[in-house]
Structure formats: C-alpha cells, structure tokens
Design a protein around this motif. Structure first.
Motif, PDB file in Angstrom:
ATOM      1  N   ASP A  85       0.752  -1.173  -0.025  1.00 32.54           N
ATOM      2  CA  ASP A  85      -0.120   0.090  -0.046  1.00 32.54           C
ATOM      3  C   ASP A  85       0.884   1.230   0.163  1.00 32.54           C
ATOM      4  OD1 ASP A  85      -1.551   2.091   0.713  1.00 32.54           O
ATOM      5  OD2 ASP A  85      -3.088   1.032   1.877  1.00 32.54           O
ATOM      6  N   GLU A  86       1.138   1.857  -1.029  1.00 32.12           N
ATOM      7  CA  GLU A  86       1.845   3.002  -1.256  1.00 32.12           C
ATOM      8  C   GLU A  86       1.454   4.108  -0.343  1.00 32.12           C
ATOM      9  OE1 GLU A  86       4.041   5.552  -4.852  1.00 32.12           O
ATOM     10  OE2 GLU A  86       2.727   4.263  -5.225  1.00 32.12           O
ATOM     11  N   ALA A  87       0.237   4.433  -0.210  1.00 33.35           N
ATOM     12  CA  ALA A  87      -0.146   5.574   0.688  1.00 33.35           C
ATOM     13  C   ALA A  87      -0.076   5.221   2.036  1.00 33.35           C
ATOM     14  CB  ALA A  87      -1.746   5.735   0.167  1.00 33.35           C
ATOM     15  N   LEU A  88      -0.160   4.158   2.325  1.00 32.40           N
ATOM     16  CA  LEU A  88      -0.189   3.679   3.920  1.00 32.40           C
ATOM     17  C   LEU A  88       0.754   2.434   3.936  1.00 32.40           C
ATOM     18  CD1 LEU A  88      -3.729   4.476   5.054  1.00 32.40           C
ATOM     19  CD2 LEU A  88      -1.868   5.784   5.549  1.00 32.40           C
ATOM     20  N   PRO A  89       2.022   2.525   3.876  1.00 33.42           N
ATOM     21  CA  PRO A  89       2.686   1.499   3.868  1.00 33.42           C
ATOM     22  C   PRO A  89       2.620   0.335   4.878  1.00 33.42           C
ATOM     23  CG  PRO A  89       4.114   3.360   3.286  1.00 33.42           C
ATOM     24  CD  PRO A  89       2.805   3.869   3.678  1.00 33.42           C
ATOM     25  N   THR A  90       2.360   0.901   6.232  1.00 29.93           N
ATOM     26  CA  THR A  90       2.053   0.119   7.405  1.00 29.93           C
ATOM     27  C   THR A  90       0.596  -0.583   7.171  1.00 29.93           C
ATOM     28  OG1 THR A  90       1.251   1.658   8.547  1.00 29.93           O
ATOM     29  CG2 THR A  90       3.548   1.416   8.843  1.00 29.93           C
ATOM     30  N   HIS A  91      -0.246  -0.481   6.100  1.00 28.45           N
ATOM     31  CA  HIS A  91      -1.361  -1.199   6.023  1.00 28.45           C
ATOM     32  C   HIS A  91      -1.086  -1.999   4.758  1.00 28.45           C
ATOM     33  CE1 HIS A  91      -4.398   2.077   7.864  1.00 28.45           C
ATOM     34  NE2 HIS A  91      -3.204   1.881   8.606  1.00 28.45           N
ATOM     35  N   SER A  92      -0.030  -2.360   4.457  1.00 31.51           N
ATOM     36  CA  SER A  92       0.424  -3.493   3.604  1.00 31.51           C
ATOM     37  C   SER A  92      -0.143  -4.784   4.088  1.00 31.51           C
ATOM     38  CB  SER A  92       1.600  -3.560   3.116  1.00 31.51           C
ATOM     39  OG  SER A  92       2.182  -2.227   2.580  1.00 31.51           O
ATOM     40  N   VAL A  93      -0.922  -5.707   3.087  1.00 32.93           N
ATOM     41  CA  VAL A  93      -1.470  -6.923   3.485  1.00 32.93           C
ATOM     42  C   VAL A  93      -0.284  -7.988   3.221  1.00 32.93           C
ATOM     43  CG1 VAL A  93      -3.197  -8.684   2.791  1.00 32.93           C
ATOM     44  CG2 VAL A  93      -3.591  -6.196   2.840  1.00 32.93           C
ATOM     45  N   LEU A  94       0.026  -8.812   4.514  1.00 35.45           N
ATOM     46  CA  LEU A  94       0.782 -10.046   4.473  1.00 35.45           C
ATOM     47  C   LEU A  94      -0.031 -11.290   3.755  1.00 35.45           C
ATOM     48  CD1 LEU A  94       3.465 -11.342   5.365  1.00 35.45           C
ATOM     49  CD2 LEU A  94       2.124 -11.807   7.490  1.00 35.45           C
ATOM     50  N   LEU A  95       0.453 -11.831   2.734  1.00 36.17           N
ATOM     51  CA  LEU A  95      -0.208 -12.844   1.938  1.00 36.17           C
ATOM     52  C   LEU A  95       0.150 -14.208   2.944  1.00 36.17           C
ATOM     53  CD1 LEU A  95       0.844 -12.410  -1.711  1.00 36.17           C
ATOM     54  CD2 LEU A  95      -1.444 -11.889  -0.550  1.00 36.17           C
ATOM     55  N   GLU A  96      -0.773 -15.082   2.750  1.00 38.68           N
ATOM     56  CA  GLU A  96      -0.488 -16.339   3.507  1.00 38.68           C
ATOM     57  C   GLU A  96       0.915 -17.116   3.144  1.00 38.68           C
ATOM     58  OE1 GLU A  96      -2.269 -20.815   3.557  1.00 38.68           O
ATOM     59  OE2 GLU A  96      -3.603 -19.277   2.528  1.00 38.68           O
ATOM     60  N   ARG A  97       1.261 -17.562   3.979  1.00 36.21           N
ATOM     61  CA  ARG A  97       2.816 -18.096   3.819  1.00 36.21           C
ATOM     62  C   ARG A  97       2.774 -19.514   3.533  1.00 36.21           C
ATOM     63  NH1 ARG A  97       3.936 -15.207   9.558  1.00 36.21           N
ATOM     64  NH2 ARG A  97       5.125 -13.380   8.935  1.00 36.21           N
ATOM     65  N   LYS A  98       3.700 -20.155   2.582  1.00 38.66           N
ATOM     66  CA  LYS A  98       4.015 -21.597   2.383  1.00 38.66           C
ATOM     67  C   LYS A  98       4.492 -22.139   3.303  1.00 38.66           C
ATOM     68  CE  LYS A  98       5.263 -23.197  -1.662  1.00 38.66           C
ATOM     69  NZ  LYS A  98       6.133 -23.371  -2.811  1.00 38.66           N
ATOM     70  N   SER A  99       5.460 -21.616   3.964  1.00 37.82           N
ATOM     71  CA  SER A  99       6.227 -22.373   4.978  1.00 37.82           C
ATOM     72  C   SER A  99       6.831 -21.109   5.904  1.00 37.82           C
ATOM     73  CB  SER A  99       7.573 -23.131   4.747  1.00 37.82           C
ATOM     74  OG  SER A  99       8.320 -22.175   3.741  1.00 37.82           O
ATOM     75  N   LEU A 100       7.141 -21.271   7.154  1.00 38.77           N
ATOM     76  CA  LEU A 100       7.678 -20.536   8.223  1.00 38.77           C
ATOM     77  C   LEU A 100       8.388 -21.047   9.167  1.00 38.77           C
ATOM     78  CD1 LEU A 100       7.554 -17.594   9.382  1.00 38.77           C
ATOM     79  CD2 LEU A 100       5.856 -18.266  10.954  1.00 38.77           C
ATOM     80  N   PHE A 101       9.774 -20.605   9.194  1.00 34.10           N
ATOM     81  CA  PHE A 101      10.837 -21.083  10.325  1.00 34.10           C
ATOM     82  C   PHE A 101      10.746 -20.079  11.432  1.00 34.10           C
ATOM     83  CE2 PHE A 101      13.038 -22.918   6.475  1.00 34.10           C
ATOM     84  CZ  PHE A 101      13.159 -24.201   7.086  1.00 34.10           C
ATOM     85  N   LYS A 102      10.409 -20.602  12.675  1.00 31.82           N
ATOM     86  CA  LYS A 102      10.378 -19.665  13.705  1.00 31.82           C
ATOM     87  C   LYS A 102      10.886 -20.750  15.045  1.00 31.82           C
ATOM     88  CE  LYS A 102       5.515 -20.914  15.141  1.00 31.82           C
ATOM     89  NZ  LYS A 102       4.090 -20.597  15.596  1.00 31.82           N
ATOM     90  N   ARG A 103      11.469 -19.939  16.054  1.00 31.68           N
ATOM     91  CA  ARG A 103      12.214 -20.710  17.276  1.00 31.68           C
ATOM     92  C   ARG A 103      11.558 -19.791  18.160  1.00 31.68           C
ATOM     93  NH1 ARG A 103      18.464 -19.081  17.614  1.00 31.68           N
ATOM     94  NH2 ARG A 103      18.067 -17.012  17.017  1.00 31.68           N
ATOM     95  N   ARG A 104      11.733 -20.350  19.408  1.00 33.48           N
ATOM     96  CA  ARG A 104      11.493 -19.560  20.825  1.00 33.48           C
ATOM     97  C   ARG A 104      12.937 -18.685  21.059  1.00 33.48           C
ATOM     98  NH1 ARG A 104      11.105 -21.139  27.076  1.00 33.48           N
ATOM     99  NH2 ARG A 104      11.841 -19.364  28.216  1.00 33.48           N
ATOM    100  N   ALA A 105      12.737 -17.472  21.024  1.00 33.31           N
ATOM    101  CA  ALA A 105      13.822 -16.473  20.957  1.00 33.31           C
ATOM    102  C   ALA A 105      14.845 -17.002  22.131  1.00 33.31           C
ATOM    103  CB  ALA A 105      13.068 -15.044  21.377  1.00 33.31           C
ATOM    104  N   ALA A 106      16.123 -16.499  21.738  1.00 35.89           N
ATOM    105  CA  ALA A 106      17.082 -16.947  22.571  1.00 35.89           C
ATOM    106  C   ALA A 106      17.328 -16.422  23.658  1.00 35.89           C
ATOM    107  CB  ALA A 106      18.530 -16.735  21.700  1.00 35.89           C
TER     108      ALA A 106
END
Length: 363
Positions: A85-106
């Motif tokens: 969203d060029e007018a409001l960049p923080t309102h840009s829409v996140l598309l569904e992810r195919k995959s996601l790597f995450k961990r408990r923070a160190a």
C-alpha cells in the motif's frame, strides 16, 4: 504508473512449447500459491513486494520496479510477500505463507522469533570437524519438518577431513527422508551439487552454526562475494560470526538464496509434529508398547526397550528424542502461558479505559 499484472495470475490455458523470459516478480519467487490469494484488480492497486531484510527500523522490500523500506509495524519474516500500500505502507497486506521457520527467542525471552518464510528447501550446514553434532542437526531437521520445508544436510570442509564417510554415515542415520551431501565449498562445483534443489523460482535457505561455510556456499552459487566470510578458530573448530542479519539474494535466473547468521541456540516450540516425523521410528515403536503411558524404562511389554536390546534402536537416539520432546512441550506451554497473560492484560486495559470514559461522560 499502472502495471498489467494479469501475467502473474495462475494460468488456465495450455502451456506454450517455449519457455518465456522470467518476469521481475517470478525472479523474486512469485508462485501460483501466492497468485491464487489475490485478483488482478488487487494486484494493480497494491502490487506484490517481497521482504528481503528485516531490521528494527523496518523491512527492505523488492517488487517489480520497486526497492524500498516499509516502517516497522507488521510481524514480518525475510521471504514474506506483501501487497504494498503505497499511500499507507504500514497497512500493506501480508499474504499467506507457504512455510515459516520460527523458534523460541534465544535466552530467557518468552516469545517467538521469525527466521524465514516461503522457503522451498533448507540446507542444514555443518562441518566435517569437531563442530559436527548429531543432536544439533536433529533440531534443525525437526524445525524443517514442522515448517513443511524439504531439508538437505550439507557437510562442508570435506577437503580438511581425512575421511568424510563417518560424518556422512552419522548424518544419513538421522532420517531416511533427508539427503546428505559432502563438498568443498571453496573449490567444488557447488551449483552442480545443489542443482536438484535450486531450480529457478525456488527459494533456498542455509541454516547452521557460525563458521560452517554458509556464506561461502552463497558466494559460490553467485560466483561472486555476496556475503562476508572468515575462517574457523583453531582451538575449538567453532566459527566466527560473519553474517549479522538474514538477507535474501536473487540470482539472475530467479533463485532466491537466503543467508542467515549462525545460531548458537535453537529452542523448538510448537514443533511436536516435526519431532514426531524426525523420530518416526521411535514413535512407531512406542505406539506398540503394552501400556499407553509406558516410560520405556522397566515396564513389561515395552517395544522400545526391546528394540534397544535387539540392537535395532540406538539408546542414545531414544534419549535425544526424550530430551527434545520434553523441551518442546515446556517451551510451547511457556509461550502459550505468555500469550494468555498478554491477552488478559489487553482485556484489562480495555475495561479500565472504557470505565474511565464512562466516568468522564457522567461529569
């Protein structure tokens, strides 16, 4: 400038016999999975961009003719796709992810850390030296299985090892679903060795500890220095930090290559399925035990202990499964408790704010 994004929607016709030149978005990894989430009108109004770096100051994103920074607001991972969203960049829409790597923070933090999104293949990198550690490799593989990303174990510094076969054998024993390759990243044909998993339009990631050669592999794929490299310490074979942030690079033919900082600590959470997939042999044996709550110690009818006594299951593998499964349950419960506390705190703030407004209205 108005762009025609119809070419980026899923094709419904018969494929043409010639392969068209890859578009700017396809080089960035745009795939039908993402295209099916939007329509042409949406793409024209909010064109897709991909996150290539995430910093405290925001996220670097690239699109068709666009390379810029989005202020921090969304919980983004390198590799994410957004409708910008060029007018409001923080309102840009996140598309569904195919995959996601995450961990408990160190450390002692009670939150998740996002590592990477929309990765097709992950190369778990380790060295043929004292840094080689089966338990650590198992953590990375469990993370990949949980994320539904195809893992490949890459053994580096093969030129510095008299015999690589013991390392290969130990790595192959981790899972029959995970290929293992050994190479010399500085002189060997890295692109050829990884070609089965590095097709144009794919996104690959390199994970591992510091100094195992991840950045060297990245540079070899590009034929130039994309990431800084250093040697290892002679006293303990451990690596020196070179990559300080996750960065997504793209080859000319459209292969996304993610280099990551070395991970000293990988705490798993919400990864029960990934651990079960990794230790499927132990899980299957446990399901055959006489008692549902069998602890696999001295209980009669324990198929797990029977397999160990018969030599078909390594006792050390059982202990690693126990330790990793217990850690995952603890981390998952801790983070769930933290989320519940944050939710209750949010409700309390809303209640207090509403009551305050009510008092002001009665004055």
């Amino acid at each position: 400038m108005t762009r025609d994004y119809s070419q980026f929607m899923p094709s419904t016709g018969t494929p043409t016999p010639t392969t068209p030149k890859r578009s700017a978005l396809e080089i960035l990894g745009w795939q039908p999975f993402f295209a099916t989430q939007v329509d042409v009108d949406t793409l024209s109004a909010t064109p897709p961009v991909r996150v290539t770096e995430v910093h405290k100051s925001g996220a670097n994103v690239k699109g068709d003719g666009f390379d810029g920074l989005i202020p921090p607001s969304l919980d983004l991972a390198v590799g994410d796709w957004l409708l910008f969203d060029e007018a409001l960049p923080t309102h840009s829409v996140l598309l569904e992810r195919k995959s996601l790597f995450k961990r408990r923070a160190a450390g002692h933090a009670k939150h998740y850390q996002l590592i990477a999104a929309n990765v097709d293949t992950v190369f778990v990198v380790t060295s043929c030296n004292a840094d080689f550690n089966v338990a650590r490799l198992e953590r990375f593989i469990a993370l990949a299985f949980e994320s539904e990303v195809a893992p490949v174990i890459v053994l580096t510094k093969a030129d510095l090892c008299e015999d690589t076969q013991p390392f290969i054998d130990e790595a192959q024993a981790i899972s029959d679903r995970v290929p293992v390759i050994a190479l010399n990243a500085k002189e060997g044909d890295v692109a050829g060795a990884l070609s089965d998993w590095s097709a144009p339009g794919q996104t690959i990631a390199f994970l591992g500890t510091s100094g195992v050669g991840k950045s060297t592999l990245v540079n070899a794929l590009f034929g130039q220095e994309k990431a800084a490299t250093k040697g290892i310490r002679e006293d303990d074979a451990r690596g020196r930090h070179t990559t300080t942030a996750r960065q997504l690079h793209f080859t000319e033919n459209g292969l996304g290559v993610l280099d990551t900082p070395g991970m000293r600590e990988l705490q798993l959470a919400d990864a029960e399925a990934g651990i079960a997939d990794l230790f499927s042999d132990v899980v299957e044996l446990a399901a055959q035990c006489k008692f549902n709550d069998c602890a696999h110690e001295t209980e009669p009818g324990c198929k797990v202990r029977a397999a160990i006594e018969a030599g078909t299951l390594d006792a050390a593998r059982l202990e690693r499964w126990r330790k990793l499964a217990a850690e995952e349950r603890h981390n998952t419960a801790t983070l769930a408790e933290r989320r519940a506390q944050q939710k209750d705190f949010g409700k309390m703030i809303k209640t207090v704010t509403k009551a305050h407004k009510g008092r002001k209205g009665r004055r």
